[in-house]
Write a protein that holds these residues in place. Structure first.
Motif, short mmCIF file in Angstrom:
data_model
loop_
_atom_site.label_atom_id
_atom_site.label_comp_id
_atom_site.label_asym_id
_atom_site.label_seq_id
_atom_site.Cartn_x
_atom_site.Cartn_y
_atom_site.Cartn_z
N ALA A 54 0.86 -1.18 0.00
CA ALA A 54 0.00 0.00 0.00
C ALA A 54 0.90 1.22 0.00
O ALA A 54 1.82 1.33 0.81
CB ALA A 54 -0.90 0.01 1.23
N GLU A 55 0.66 2.11 -0.93
CA GLU A 55 1.38 3.39 -0.98
C GLU A 55 0.61 4.36 -0.10
O GLU A 55 -0.59 4.53 -0.27
CB GLU A 55 1.45 3.89 -2.41
N ARG A 56 1.31 4.99 0.83
CA ARG A 56 0.65 5.90 1.77
C ARG A 56 0.86 7.34 1.33
O ARG A 56 1.89 7.69 0.79
CB ARG A 56 1.18 5.68 3.17
N GLY A 57 -0.12 8.16 1.60
CA GLY A 57 -0.06 9.57 1.24
C GLY A 57 0.86 10.36 2.15
O GLY A 57 1.43 9.83 3.10
N ILE A 58 0.97 11.65 1.86
CA ILE A 58 1.87 12.50 2.64
C ILE A 58 1.12 13.31 3.70
O ILE A 58 1.72 14.08 4.42
CB ILE A 58 2.66 13.46 1.72
N ILE A 65 -3.18 5.41 -0.46
CA ILE A 65 -3.73 6.08 -1.64
C ILE A 65 -3.71 5.17 -2.86
O ILE A 65 -4.38 5.44 -3.84
CB ILE A 65 -2.98 7.39 -1.95
N ALA A 66 -2.93 4.08 -2.82
CA ALA A 66 -2.90 3.15 -3.96
C ALA A 66 -2.36 1.81 -3.48
O ALA A 66 -1.58 1.73 -2.54
CB ALA A 66 -2.03 3.70 -5.07
N ILE A 67 -2.78 0.75 -4.19
CA ILE A 67 -2.29 -0.59 -3.94
C ILE A 67 -1.46 -0.99 -5.15
O ILE A 67 -1.85 -0.76 -6.30
CB ILE A 67 -3.46 -1.59 -3.73
N ARG A 76 6.19 4.17 -4.61
CA ARG A 76 7.22 5.07 -4.06
C ARG A 76 6.77 5.65 -2.73
O ARG A 76 5.62 5.60 -2.38
CB ARG A 76 7.50 6.20 -5.04
N GLY A 77 7.73 6.25 -2.04
CA GLY A 77 7.41 6.92 -0.79
C GLY A 77 7.22 5.94 0.35
O GLY A 77 7.89 4.92 0.44
N LYS A 78 6.23 6.23 1.19
CA LYS A 78 5.93 5.39 2.34
C LYS A 78 5.13 4.19 1.88
O LYS A 78 4.01 4.32 1.38
CB LYS A 78 5.14 6.17 3.39
N LEU A 79 5.71 3.00 2.03
CA LEU A 79 5.05 1.77 1.61
C LEU A 79 4.79 0.88 2.81
O LEU A 79 5.57 0.86 3.76
CB LEU A 79 5.91 1.02 0.59
N ILE A 96 -9.67 1.67 -2.18
CA ILE A 96 -8.38 2.28 -2.50
C ILE A 96 -8.06 1.92 -3.95
O ILE A 96 -8.26 0.78 -4.39
CB ILE A 96 -7.28 1.78 -1.54
N ARG A 97 -7.57 2.89 -4.67
CA ARG A 97 -7.38 2.68 -6.11
C ARG A 97 -6.21 1.75 -6.38
O ARG A 97 -5.19 1.79 -5.70
CB ARG A 97 -7.19 4.01 -6.83
N PRO A 98 -6.33 0.93 -7.42
CA PRO A 98 -5.21 0.08 -7.83
C PRO A 98 -4.25 0.87 -8.71
O PRO A 98 -4.66 1.80 -9.40
CB PRO A 98 -5.88 -1.04 -8.63
N CYS A 99 -3.00 0.51 -8.68
CA CYS A 99 -2.01 1.13 -9.56
C CYS A 99 -2.39 0.84 -11.01
O CYS A 99 -2.76 -0.30 -11.35
CB CYS A 99 -0.62 0.56 -9.25
N GLN A 100 -2.30 1.85 -11.87
CA GLN A 100 -2.66 1.67 -13.27
C GLN A 100 -1.56 0.99 -14.08
O GLN A 100 -1.81 0.54 -15.19
CB GLN A 100 -3.01 3.03 -13.89
#
Length: 111
Positions: A54-58, A65-67, A76-79, A96-100
């Motif tokens: 899971a990608e976490r927001g800032i 914010i995305a899987i 990227r970022g906080k996973l 939660i939206r999936p990665c495109q």
């Protein structure tokens, strides 16, 4: 020890030198062991990536914010590593939206 104060002082200084030498030798042994441990760690392959993340927001609460699939280059970022069940729940229940790019929803059988 002798009753002679200078003899006692000399004996204590001798003891101090012996202990300092022993301490320095122990420090060298520790440094050598740390070096060996670092070499072993450098030769060890990195652990495999998690299957899902899971990608976490800032924002302050850092909501997902995305899987992504674990090896996705867009993650990227906080996973946060997820199990298959957690990834399915995040997509199907929490919306939660999936990665495109990596399309985890397809791999998880949600499409």
């Amino acid at each position: 020890m002798s009753d002679n104060p200078s003899a006692r002082l000399e004996a204590l200084r001798f003891l101090l030198r012996v202990q300092e030498r022993d301490l320095e030798r122990t420090r060298r042994w520790i440094a050598a062991e740390e070096g060996r441990a670092a070499e072993v760690a450098a030769r060890r392959p990195p652990p495999p990536p998690p299957e899902w993340v899971a990608e976490r927001g800032i924002s302050a609460n850092r909501e997902p914010i995305a899987i992504h699939a674990g090896a996705c280059s867009m993650a990227r970022g906080k996973l946060q590593a997820l199990t298959r069940e957690q990834a399915v729940e995040a997509l199907a229940v929490h919306g939660i939206r999936p990665c495109q790019l990596c399309r985890p929803d397809t791999d998880l059988g949600l499409l």
